[in-house]
Scaffold this motif. Structure first.
Motif, PDB file in Angstrom:
ATOM      1  N   UNK A  90       0.874  -1.274   0.062  1.00 38.46           N
ATOM      2  CA  UNK A  90       0.045   0.445  -0.069  1.00 38.46           C
ATOM      3  C   UNK A  90       1.137   1.737  -0.020  1.00 38.46           C
ATOM      4  N   UNK A  91       1.698   0.961  -0.046  1.00 35.54           N
ATOM      5  CA  UNK A  91       3.381   1.965  -0.065  1.00 35.54           C
ATOM      6  C   UNK A  91       2.777   3.183  -1.265  1.00 35.54           C
ATOM      7  N   UNK A  92       2.510   4.165  -0.998  1.00 35.89           N
ATOM      8  CA  UNK A  92       1.852   5.302  -1.954  1.00 35.89           C
ATOM      9  C   UNK A  92       0.570   5.835  -2.151  1.00 35.89           C
ATOM     10  N   UNK A  93      -0.071   4.326  -1.886  1.00 36.68           N
ATOM     11  CA  UNK A  93      -1.511   4.691  -2.335  1.00 36.68           C
ATOM     12  C   UNK A  93      -2.483   5.458  -0.861  1.00 36.68           C
ATOM     13  N   UNK A  94      -1.442   5.145  -0.061  1.00 34.45           N
ATOM     14  CA  UNK A  94      -2.890   5.674   1.357  1.00 34.45           C
ATOM     15  C   UNK A  94      -2.234   7.225   0.910  1.00 34.45           C
ATOM     16  N   UNK A  95      -0.697   7.606   0.289  1.00 39.51           N
ATOM     17  CA  UNK A  95      -0.854   9.703   0.319  1.00 39.51           C
ATOM     18  C   UNK A  95      -2.325   9.445  -0.858  1.00 39.51           C
ATOM     19  N   UNK A  96      -2.372   8.905  -1.877  1.00 46.72           N
ATOM     20  CA  UNK A  96      -2.866   8.865  -2.476  1.00 46.72           C
ATOM     21  C   UNK A  96      -5.136   9.402  -2.701  1.00 46.72           C
ATOM     22  N   UNK A  97      -4.925   8.294  -1.448  1.00 46.65           N
ATOM     23  CA  UNK A  97      -6.011   8.134  -0.868  1.00 46.65           C
ATOM     24  C   UNK A  97      -6.186   9.397  -0.076  1.00 46.65           C
ATOM     25  N   UNK A  98      -5.579   9.815   0.531  1.00 48.88           N
ATOM     26  CA  UNK A  98      -5.435  11.200   1.473  1.00 48.88           C
ATOM     27  C   UNK A  98      -6.314  12.587   0.503  1.00 48.88           C
ATOM     28  N   UNK A  99      -4.574  12.220  -0.459  1.00 50.52           N
ATOM     29  CA  UNK A  99      -4.775  13.382  -1.414  1.00 50.52           C
ATOM     30  C   UNK A  99      -6.320  13.774  -2.440  1.00 50.52           C
ATOM     31  N   UNK A 100      -7.112  13.062  -2.872  1.00 53.67           N
ATOM     32  CA  UNK A 100      -8.022  12.083  -3.448  1.00 53.67           C
ATOM     33  C   UNK A 100      -7.773  11.867  -4.645  1.00 53.67           C
ATOM     34  N   UNK A 101      -6.800  11.099  -4.820  1.00 53.46           N
ATOM     35  CA  UNK A 101      -6.223  11.481  -6.092  1.00 53.46           C
ATOM     36  C   UNK A 101      -5.556   9.335  -6.188  1.00 53.46           C
TER      37      UNK A 101
END
Length: 338
Positions: free
Chosen positions: A233-244
């Motif tokens: 999930x590395x990188x995926x959580x940051x994108x989920x938080x950003x709505x991206x």
């Protein structure tokens, strides 16, 4: 219990941007690591109803996300609607089992991040609560922005959580969105007995449901899922938080949910791979509408709550295969026996 739904859609949209600044619910800033102060403030303000019962805030800011069951997720996948699904994870609090991904302490079970799967909310031009001016607001993918009715209401895929709302909240002694709307914009939205004031067309719901209330361990594998590989999930959580979140990001979670075994933390890898493919290959009218709504909003406005400046409606959805809605006049005639 009866609910006055005509022209409201308060449970289907994020209407917070319409509030005056001094009424706007607190939206805690997402921080990496624990931040107990933000949680306490959100709880005390009483606006963020999905942040009750000791649960840390969701990592995203999607309002009123509807949690789908495993069977509902599978039904969407089998009918080509995998492109409307999105996961939700939560930040852990001090007493939660937690796992850190992308610097965020995520609520977990046995070191595996927990998540729901819900329906995406693209921006749409809507005028809830009888407003005369439409505004761009995050809106359920299946809500018709013109009639403010659900395109799946009479469909077998209509989520149980939507059908039971707001009765589930009443049964759990939690505030309903109807009551929030009433407090913010006035009007009677919920009627619990025959003597209370009501108006217009009402929707009758069971005031004390228990069916479909998956709580505690019985929710695991049926509504609450766990991802077996935090490292993936590395990188995926940051994108989920950003709505991206990308299609790959969404597919990673949806596949596990669809392949989960009720009551356990396990899943079937062959079923997960099939579900992942279904998400990535999905090209439904709803998925195409999400992309079109995002394009139209970008061309017309620059922030949620921005007034719609051109004559944009949802007719292109129907032209592309979306189920139409009957309109409130049709429902009124049905109630009157006409």
């Amino acid at each position: 219990m009866e609910v006055y739904c005509q022209g409201c859609a308060g449970c289907c949209i994020d209407w917070r941007p319409l509030l005056e600044d001094d009424q706007r619910p607190t939206q805690p800033t997402r921080t990496k690591g624990h931040d107990e102060t933000a949680v306490d403030e959100a709880d005390e303000n009483g606006h963020e109803h999905e942040r009750r019962l000791r649960r840390r805030p969701a990592i995203d800011d999607v309002y009123n996300l509807v949690p789908l069951t495993r069977d509902e997720i599978r039904a969407f996948l089998e009918t080509g609607l995998g492109d409307v699904l999105i996961p939700r994870l939560w930040e852990a609090d001090a007493v939660d089992d937690a796992v850190t991904v992308d610097g965020y302490d995520l609520a977990a079970i046995e070191g595996r991040p927990t998540f729901f799967v819900g329906l995406r909310k693209p921006p749409k031009p809507v005028a809830p609560f009888g407003r005369t001016t439409r505004a761009w607001l995050p809106t359920c993918v299946f809500l018709d922005p013109d009639t403010l009715q659900c395109r799946l209401h009479e469909d077998s895929r209509y989520p149980d959580e939507c059908a039971a709302y707001p009765a589930h909240n009443v049964a759990l002694e939690q505030e309903t969105e109807c009551e929030r709307v009433e407090r913010a914009v006035g009007g009677t939205r919920i009627r619990r007995d025959e003597t209370a004031a009501g108006r217009g067309i009402t929707v009758t719901v069971d005031a004390d449901p228990t069916d479909g209330l998956l709580l505690g361990r019985q929710a695991i594998g049926q509504k609450l899922f766990v991802h077996p590989n935090p490292e993936a999930l590395e990188g995926r959580i940051d994108r989920l938080v950003a709505g991206e979140a990308t299609d790959e990001d969404r597919a990673t979670f949806v596949a596990i949910a669809a392949a989960s075994a009720p009551g356990t933390l396990s899943h079937s890898e062959p079923h997960a791979e099939r579900a992942r493919t279904q998400v990535l290959e999905a090209d439904s009218w709803a998925g195409r509408a999400i992309r079109e709504w995002e394009r139209l909003e970008a061309a017309d406005g620059d922030a949620p709550g921005t007034a719609v400046s051109s004559a944009i409606d949802g007719s292109f959805e129907v032209a592309d295969g979306a189920p139409p809605t009957p309109g409130w006049d049709a429902l009124e005639n049905e109630e009157a026996g006409g």
